[in-house]
Write an enzyme that holds these catalytic residues in place. Structure first.
Site, PDB file in Angstrom:
ATOM      1  N   HIS A 314       0.828  -1.171   0.112  1.00 34.49           N
ATOM      2  CA  HIS A 314      -0.014   0.055  -0.027  1.00 34.49           C
ATOM      3  C   HIS A 314       0.939   1.164   0.095  1.00 34.49           C
ATOM      4  O   HIS A 314       1.873   1.094   0.580  1.00 34.49           O
ATOM      5  CB  HIS A 314      -0.884   0.080   1.280  1.00 34.49           C
ATOM      6  CG  HIS A 314      -2.032   0.900   1.125  1.00 34.49           C
ATOM      7  ND1 HIS A 314      -2.151   2.335   1.239  1.00 34.49           N
ATOM      8  CD2 HIS A 314      -3.306   0.643   0.644  1.00 34.49           C
ATOM      9  CE1 HIS A 314      -3.071   2.772   1.162  1.00 34.49           C
ATOM     10  NE2 HIS A 314      -3.921   1.813   0.640  1.00 34.49           N
ATOM     11  N   ASP A 372      -7.807  -5.579   0.152  1.00 27.51           N
ATOM     12  CA  ASP A 372      -8.460  -6.534  -1.115  1.00 27.51           C
ATOM     13  C   ASP A 372      -7.950  -7.956  -0.700  1.00 27.51           C
ATOM     14  O   ASP A 372      -8.364  -8.709  -1.250  1.00 27.51           O
ATOM     15  CB  ASP A 372      -7.899  -5.771  -2.253  1.00 27.51           C
ATOM     16  CG  ASP A 372      -8.664  -4.500  -2.407  1.00 27.51           C
ATOM     17  OD1 ASP A 372      -9.726  -4.796  -2.431  1.00 27.51           O
ATOM     18  OD2 ASP A 372      -7.839  -3.696  -2.940  1.00 27.51           O
TER      19      ASP A 372
END
Ligand code: CMC
Length: 438
Positions: A314, A372
């Site tokens: 991320h 996710d």
């Protein structure tokens, strides 16, 4: 949570070496998090721009909505930790919080729910839009098209300078996007569209429109409705990510909110952003078996392969994404409720996660599971088709997008977004006629 430089005030002095020109630049402190160097006068005073491709170190706006501490793995909406919201609030309470600044009291909650839910129906003419798409169109393509087309149907809420119209547009988008999403799915499988039911909760109604058929009664499993509500909460907002920045940039021009949210949906679609949940499932089925994980990890680490471990890494989190932890817990709850004891995908994901969390490549780059990584497994278990995963993300994020858009429009210092560049192309040269070109 506060880094060593948190809340620092004062100035930074920039000196152009080799000249006598320098500038004292003020630091803007946030309420938490690092202070920001206010470079607005830099070009006028020193004649230089800043260079920050990917905006890794650039604050593009001031915001009071969401705070992330990526090193500590903290996510706050209007100050409330995501863990507490996911545990105790409903998605529409979180929507009220993001949009209006506070959790609603009982009367405000009822009012807000009524306000949103009475807008769930689509203009009947919008139905014909769906017929223009191929049946095998990706539902995200349908979402981009139909949500953009909403600008042509709700003329009475397009004046962005009118607070009432902004409120109604927000209600319309939050209420209608699930209907568009469910209809995109129904269209792809050739089933009749199911009209929304305003007596159902927000997530419940979405599952109803996805799964019901006119030929028999359908009751949504309340545990699955709660799980869906929580999944929506976990995706509701995430500060200035790519799609939110897209919405803000489009909105900064004065474009109407439906067009701006359609732009956000397009931006979300990419596999580096909201498309990652779909990509995780594809990756897991390609790996196929635990015994293939070492080979796959080798390909991920090979810089020439372009293979990434989807659902990992991320831009902001250099720690476990707090949403991934809740998602993992919810995943086990949902599988338990559905009586799925051994899910090969979950086993594969768990093993992949274990290996990656101990592998030097991922450890040294601080690559942890993101939201996710587990969401696809839950959604699949709930019977949501893979092509709808990113659509679901878009349904949830519509709340964040419209809250950020509203905040921007109401910010008196708002200007059109217009980044600069460092030009490295040819300098000026004379036109060469065709017959003289080599
Ligand atoms: N697998 C393998 N290597 C990775 C990954 C990954 N998933 N993510 C980053 N890296 C490596 C990258 O190759 C680079 O290595 P090196 O320094 O040797 O060149 C280093 O880690 C830093 O990566 P980066 O590309 O500079 O990081 P970024 O901040 O630009 O990208 C990201 C963030 C999310 C796009 C990226 O981590 C990624 O592609 N992850 C997979 C896709 C994914 O799961 N996206 C969902 C994000 S969370 C939900 C959302 O916001 O939509």
């Amino acid at each position: 949570m506060n880094g060593p430089d948190s809340g620092v005030t004062g100035t930074v002095t920039i000196t152009l070496d080799g000249t006598n020109r320098s500038l004292r630049i003020p630091l803007m402190p946030g309420s938490i998090g690092p202070s920001v160097v206010d470079i607005r006068k830099l070009y006028n005073e020193l004649g230089v721009f800043t260079f920050d491709p990917g905006y890794g170190g650039t604050a593009a706006c001031e915001s009071k909505i969401t705070y992330i501490d990526g090193d500590e793995g903290v996510l706050l909406h209007r100050g409330y930790p995501i863990e507490e919201l996911a545990e105790h609030a409903s998605f529409l309470e979180v929507a009220h919080l993001l949009l209006n600044g506070d959790l609603p009291n009982a009367a405000q909650k009822a009012d807000f729910e009524r306000g949103v839910l009475r807008h769930t129906m689509l203009h009947e003419q919008l139905r014909s839009f769906f017929n223009g798409f191929r049946r095998d169109a990706h539902p995200m393509a349908v979402m981009c098209g139909v949500v953009g087309a909403m600008s042509a149907f709700y003329h009475d809420s397009l004046d962005i300078n009118d607070p009432d119209q902004r409120r109604i547009s927000a209600f319309r988008l939050i209420a209608k996007v699930p209907t568009v999403a469910a209809w995109a799915y129904k269209y792809s499988i050739g089933q009749p569209f199911v009209y929304p039911r305003n007596d159902l909760g927000y997530a419940e109604n979405f599952l109803y429109m996805m799964n019901a058929v006119p030929t028999e009664p359908y009751v949504v499993n309340p545990i699955l409705a709660r799980a869906m509500d929580r999944i929506l909460i976990l995706h509701a907002d995430h500060e200035q990510n790519a799609s939110t920045s897209t919405v803000r940039l489009a909105g900064s021009t004065g474009a109407n909110p439906f067009a701006c949210i359609a732009a956000g949906i397009a931006s979300l679609w990419g596999p580096a952003h909201g498309g990652a949940n779909e990509a995780v499932l594809k990756m897991l089925s390609e790996i196929g078996h635990v015994s293939n994980i070492p080979d796959f990890i080798d390909r991920v680490k090979d810089k020439n392969s372009n293979v990434r471990l989807m659902g990992f890494g991320h831009r902001v989190y250099k720690n476990y994404d707090p949403r991934a932890k809740i998602m993992q817990r919810t995943c086990h709850e949902v599988l338990g409720e559905l009586g799925i004891k051994d899910d090969p995908l979950l086993d594969l994901a768990a093993e992949l996660e274990k290996i990656a969390l101990h592998d030097e490549y991922f450890v040294s780059r601080k690559l942890y599971p993101n939201v996710d990584f587990y969401s696809g497994i839950i959604l699949k278990a709930m019977g949501i088709p893979v092509s709808m995963f990113t659509v679901l993300f878009a349904v949830a994020r519509t709340v964040g997008w419209i809250s950020q858009w509203k905040e921007m429009i109401e910010d008196p210092s708002q200007r059109i977004g217009r980044p600069r560049q460092v030009y490295t192309g040819p300098t000026q040269r004379g036109f060469v006629p065709l017959d003289a070109r080599g």
